[in-house]
Design a protein around this motif. Structure first.
Motif, short mmCIF file in Angstrom:
data_model
loop_
_atom_site.label_atom_id
_atom_site.label_comp_id
_atom_site.label_asym_id
_atom_site.label_seq_id
_atom_site.Cartn_x
_atom_site.Cartn_y
_atom_site.Cartn_z
N HIS A 48 2.76 2.67 2.09
CA HIS A 48 2.86 3.57 3.24
C HIS A 48 4.31 4.02 3.47
CE1 HIS A 48 -1.12 2.03 5.28
NE2 HIS A 48 -1.29 2.50 4.06
N GLU A 50 -8.74 6.58 8.08
CA GLU A 50 -9.56 5.39 7.94
C GLU A 50 -10.62 5.25 9.03
OE1 GLU A 50 -6.61 5.52 9.13
OE2 GLU A 50 -6.43 4.18 10.84
N GLU A 101 -2.01 1.53 10.48
CA GLU A 101 -3.26 1.88 9.81
C GLU A 101 -4.02 0.63 9.39
OE1 GLU A 101 -5.97 2.87 6.47
OE2 GLU A 101 -4.22 1.56 6.41
N GLU A 102 -3.29 -0.45 9.09
CA GLU A 102 -3.92 -1.66 8.56
C GLU A 102 -4.48 -2.57 9.63
OE1 GLU A 102 -4.40 -2.11 5.48
OE2 GLU A 102 -2.99 -0.79 4.44
N HIS A 157 -2.90 -3.06 -2.11
CA HIS A 157 -2.61 -4.33 -1.41
C HIS A 157 -2.03 -5.38 -2.34
CE1 HIS A 157 -5.19 -3.67 2.46
NE2 HIS A 157 -4.67 -2.54 2.02
N ASP A 203 0.83 -1.21 0.00
CA ASP A 203 0.00 0.00 0.00
C ASP A 203 0.87 1.26 0.00
OD1 ASP A 203 -2.73 -0.06 -0.34
OD2 ASP A 203 -3.19 0.58 1.70
#
Lengths: 475, 475, 475, 475
Positions: free
Chosen positions: C154, C380, C189-190, C403, C152
């Motif tokens: 990041h 999110e 975040e995930e 992803h 992703d």
């Protein structure tokens, strides 16, 4: 020994308990039980035992040697093993110690049987043909919440069995009699899949005429003659479901394997209401999905399915397997059925049990329970005891019950030591009698063959008793 | 960022939603929708309608005759039927009245079609070949908690349809034109199984070139062109389980059919989590065992299974059928699956609908809704509308909504009467145009054939869109 | 006619659907949507953006400095982080690198916020009061089957954010203008629970006037104005059941916690049939018992419960919580309910989004998508975006979707680098405008306050729309 | 008599069987069983019976009069009732015949007890105080698939009981002894709710010192002394769920009562795995929804819950009630719990049973079963036998088993007639002894009071034995 649950047995004649637990079983087995009574009576065991359990200096010497080995070397080894517990399939240190001792005393040791790395077979170097005496030794510890522990005193089985085996081997050597002695190390008694079945299939018990084993006990006991198990016949079965993964937002693109397992549990719950009440079916979910936002594509249910006899057990197994197939069908998943463990009724022979019990008393075992226990094989799978005649020795070795920290502690004190020494002596004495009395061997064989044939009859009778209802087509 | 699934969220721009019902359907149908647009455009309907809906004295005479019949005889008959409601399959009095009227006006009436005792086919005696105009009339009442009632005004359909049919028959007679008129009485619209499917299979609609029907409505409307249904495609399915009875004390001697049905409900509940959300599956247990101390040996679950399109509906049906088979497998019972009812998307043709709508306005229908409704066939099964081109007439006949006591009451007052007369005139006028304008017939046929071919394309596209996940074998 | 439920079916007219997600939501929000339209119109954004996105040398200098930092130092750092992926809550190496860079450029860095060891707050040393500009940076990798990976991207957020923050800090320093800049490192975040909510509650975003963040994207986009989320509102809830253990042979002495969890799943399955179809409820069983011969005394179900809006979500949560309590009641077990994660609709402000989008285009972002995305907050959880106005920057940085290993690979090549540089410049430019144009700040604030008040109105409207049925006492 | 399932009883001493069925019960009851043995031994019944069952002309006259009534009038009445079977609560013709006969013989008959229209109480007009002898008569037929039939020969109970009652009344009249006789007509033995409990609560058995009843039997038997039932203790419970209706297209606007019932069944299935295996819980769904396109707003489950003792039965009831409450909670519905029927262990007194058995033999009953049956009260509810000492007479009256067409047929032939006459004579003889021997009455009372006190002790012991596991709070 697995948790022993009291069975209500049908008493036929003093001294013989039969393990037919359920009304249907009792009914179906009526004839077999009667014949079993006749068989046992025909053996005239009180007389046989009285004839053997008498003054006999050579047997006394063997027993005394076994005691000596225990007192000088093997109790210390037992203590050492008790203090270094290892769980099933990982008993590497334990078998190193046992193998070293056996090698030191003239045995050839082969470590590893099939895939079992901690199994071994030790044959005395100067074995001289039949009869072959087998000594089973176990050494795995229990899995406790604080780590492995010897709450079942398997740590003493190796020392006890080796004391008897070495004493017999020395007697063989001295006398040049025909005969052989083999020590068989069987791992992981407390775990599934049962190692002894793998070893049986690998031929590890081939050619052996009698098998003996000792086990810790809160009292000095022996089983009644007949068929039975400690805790029902068991199928251990794993049901693995596969589906298709998908994000939670689009579940229709996946198939949910966990729903498959849950259906299976629901199916099993519904089965309970329509089977005989003596069954026990219980499962866990050992894999139940990875993340809640992904449709689980793999899930596993692990079940123990138990029933007092193996015939109706097979019917229940079919039902549970059908529930698993149905779960897959209903959820669009697939299922794999893996019957990883099987425990069955074993045979117990009074010809061996009564003599062994007499010797336990002769060699000082205390806390005698005169009433025989219900029958059950000398091995936890039951199947080895159907293949080879044999007996377990249960001197009083603990004031606590099985699978406790107290039983472990007793293994290190006088109560354990005294019982282990009695076990070793009684085992050596019985093996010596078996070796030296052909007519006793014949008697044991007659009982064993008789039970075998009655067991077949028994299974046939049960098959007739368990009629399945017929279901008409729906109108 | 988490897996982004398109959310249609608060947005600013104005707009109007026009699309298939589900995202997948919309996607799969994109091409079909485009072609449908082209087809419809190519028909140039505004011009066609303008060309027909103009001064035309012979058509006016037919329409006027229909109005006259309504006002002098048939509104009274409608009132009578409204006051004597009969539920589906039991409309004996109603069809007696209708058949008598038709016989009186030169029709030969055959009562009974296949097993349907309250269906009928009435052919005008002097029919002269093609084209054949068909008028469907319904007459069943609703099952209310206080008894049958005409909350859907089916009581007026017979009078409206007969007014048009008789007016046309008289015109045929007078003009000696080629052409035929048939009135078809279709019972039990409100019940399953759908009578019209039985009649379709029995050939009752054979040879008919166009079918018309009227229905009560809270507004004067017509459907848009295309495929659709009022309330999803439906499978009505009954799952009957049989087991074996046994006394509650010995349930193992029986097999529990109710557990089979309960498993099916559980299976359906689990299916919901893994299918597209637009589905509706609901069931009742219509037979659930006789006495709590006997294992139930018969139990029945009755389900309506719905989805916006018939392709994915078939996948869901498979899943529910599998859940039923799985329920039988898991419970040792048997199941019979009876798909007793099927409702599907119907066709609606703008060539008929737009002209009919124009005539409804011309003949005084009020409460005009200019925006067309979503498409749906003129019959509730959808399947008749795929076999024969046709249209329903929906003049404003009630200020209340469907299935209400208020709608029944309105059938007896000015609001109902005015709408029924408009329906009868518009129906007569459209049939007359169809009879007398071969180029209009050809246009209707072109639209019908075009929709048919697009519908096949649409089903193919959906089949491709609904991919089933592939499931690997469990490891 | 059967009960007519609106079907949106095959229709011809072209159009674009713009609406709330569910019919109820759309209905309830009609008024709010209208007012939102008026609010947005009143901002006259095209004119505002045109006024700012024009030649402005000081802003150009800031943007150029951000580009320079990227090209000379920070793209290399991004590559390094991409190559050393660390999963959430374990990003120790990553924050070391980021903190070192920030310290080097005059920021005071505090590592650790509350219990979050890999969160940080970095304030420029020479901050001079309001307005305070906040830059959020994330750095956690995804959990892949082959280990952590930056699917992703990041890994680039820190470098992009720091380029903008340092460029602004230098501008502040040079000009001595009032204003502050803060970089906030938000871990994991995930993963759940959402770190940003903890940080919000710990006051980490206190006093900040605007928040910006960048994120990888397969296209250059910006959200529409309004409330929304990427993937529904979510409650993450863990249901832990406790029972009592017992040997399988005597299950009545125990209580089965796994049955509790299974009941909960069955309960959830049954709930699905009686809630609105837009919901998504899915669970796993993270603990499902230890051994099949012991009654499981602990079991855990872990669920994500989602719905397009938080009002009806709360009703569903109640139902699932009730199903859990019911499961405990029915099985004689106890349950603990732990709502460990919450994601909600966020706000997106066109005043920020449109200017940011203009700058992305100005600074070379390609693959422009002109149509705005649906609204969703820049974080999110949605909740931070309700507390502080802000915007996310999404330049085209990959040709693959989120992803994926491909998106990770693109982070190391020209496609990623080009986008990251554009993000950094656009971010620096927008922050500079915000810093230097009080009337723009006022406009952003007006839109934010307007949305806040409309959101309250929206929630009130939904509460009225979701009426619960009333249940009579059983007769 | 309800379907009798063989119990495995614990034999204590020849002649006394005790019905403690489960290991826990046997364990808990050990002390009570020992005391019961002592109580019974202290009664010295063999001597008592020998003292009464001897030449006694007045008793012989009474018995002879009963025989005469049977042969001249009452066997014919029995045949008539057998040929006109009526099911429970509807035995209007039957009680008309019985009441007429009783009135004819000097009894005052009150028809109707509380809400029971086919119950009656008939008191001899010239009753003279204590002791009061009570005769219970039943007359309901079984519900067969071909209509009502007397497969349990209740048709003969009235005639047998009236023969004894009239013979005693005449003896009272002649002798002017103190004493009373009452015939109590108890309807619907085969149905729930149990009429005798309503009558007990309504005081119909008030003041009665001993109760007798006859019943058909495939052998001449009597019960052992003690507590027990034919077929476990039973709770009949109806669970009625209410929800809210809604069209299938919008199920969220409703609440599904059928899902409530299905949850209850699932809950019960799950309970089975965690309770003692001797339980029997079975249910049907007597109302399961009206139409598949409407959310069912009412559904009913009807259960029989059984366990060998009433103490653990109460625990199971709690669990099932909790499962019902849980089902309502999980589905958002409401539930009403109606415990409409209760069967409990009854008392059986050897002082009455042994004398009755001796008289059955004396008066010609054949097919004698010397071994006593397990204990069970003389009434099916058990509760009347706890309130009033009494005994049932079971002469051999059929060669078939209970609830068969063959047993009905035997009622009309010699096998039935012979047994009925023996029953009538033995009943008359025992009642006469009870009337005329105060010391026998005292003995019966002593045994009854002894059992009462032992029963309380027994329940206390069971309460201690059934410990519920304690459940820790989930961590």
């Amino acid at each position: 020994m697995k948790n022993r649950i009291c069975k209500l047995a049908l008493m036929i004649a003093a001294g013989i308990a039969h393990a037919q637990e359920t009304p249907t079983e009792r009914d179906a087995a009526r004839d077999v039980v009667r014949k079993m009574g006749e068989l046992e009576k025909s053996l005239d065991l009180p007389k046989v035992v009285a004839g053997l359990d008498t003054a006999n200096p050579p047997r006394e010497q063997v027993a005394a040697r076994a005691r000596e080995l225990m007192q000088t070397e093997l109790l210390a080894l037992a203590d050492d093993l008790t203090k270094h517990p290892e769980i099933g399939f990982e008993e590497f240190r334990s078998i190193d110690k046992l193998a070293a001792y056996l090698k030191q005393h003239g045995f050839e040791v082969t470590i590893g049987v099939g895939k079992l790395k901690t199994a071994f077979v030790a044959k005395y170097k100067n074995n001289r043909g039949a009869p072959t005496l087998g000594v089973i030794v176990e050494y795995d510890a229990l899995r406790g919440t604080k780590g492995p522990f010897h709450g079942d005193q398997h740590s003493a089985q190796g020392p006890v069995g080796m004391a008897a085996a070495v004493a017999i081997a020395e007697a063989l050597e001295k006398s040049k009699m025909p005969g052989s002695v083999v020590v068989i190390g069987t791992p992981a008694e407390e775990m599934m899949p049962p190692a002894k079945i793998d070893m049986l299939e690998a031929g590890a018990f081939q050619g052996i005429d009698v098998l003996v084993r000792s086990h810790s006990s809160p009292a000095t006991t022996r089983p009644a003659a007949g068929f039975g198990s400690c805790c029902l016949n068991i199928d251990g079965v794993k049901y693995t479901f596969s589906g298709a993964p998908s994000h939670q937002m689009t579940p229709w693109a996946g198939r949910n394997a966990l729903e498959g397992v849950i259906h299976l549990f629901n199916g099993v719950d519904a089965i309970r209401g329509n089977i005989r009440p003596e069954a026990r079916i219980q499962g866990i979910i050992s894999e139940g999905g990875a993340a809640p936002n992904v449709v689980p594509d793999r899930a596993v249910g692990d079940f123990y399915i138990r029933y007092p006899d193996e015939v109706y057990l097979a019917q229940i197994r079919d039902m549970v397997d059908n529930a698993a197939k149905a779960a897959a069908l209903a959820t669009g998943t697939k299922v794999k059925i893996d019957n990883y463990g099987r425990d069955r009724d074993g045979f117990s022979l009074a010809s061996l049990a009564e003599l062994g019990f007499a010797y336990l008393k002769r060699y000082g075992a205390d806390q005698i329970k005169e009433e025989p226990d219900t029958p059950s094989g000398y091995d936890e799978t039951g199947l080895v005891s159907r293949a080879v005649p044999g007996i377990g020795f249960s001197a009083h070795t603990s004031n606590a019950t099985y699978h406790t920290y107290e039983m472990e502690a007793d293994a290190l004190t006088e109560v354990g030591h005294k019982g282990f020494v009695a076990d070793a002596q009684a085992m050596a004495a019985l093996l010596y009698d078996f070796l030296t009395h052909p007519e006793y061997r014949a008697l044991v064989k007659r009982e064993f063959e008789g039970q075998k044939s009655l067991f077949d009859e028994y299974l046939e009778a049960l098959k007739k008793a368990y009629v399945k209802p017929s279901i008409p087509d729906p109108r």
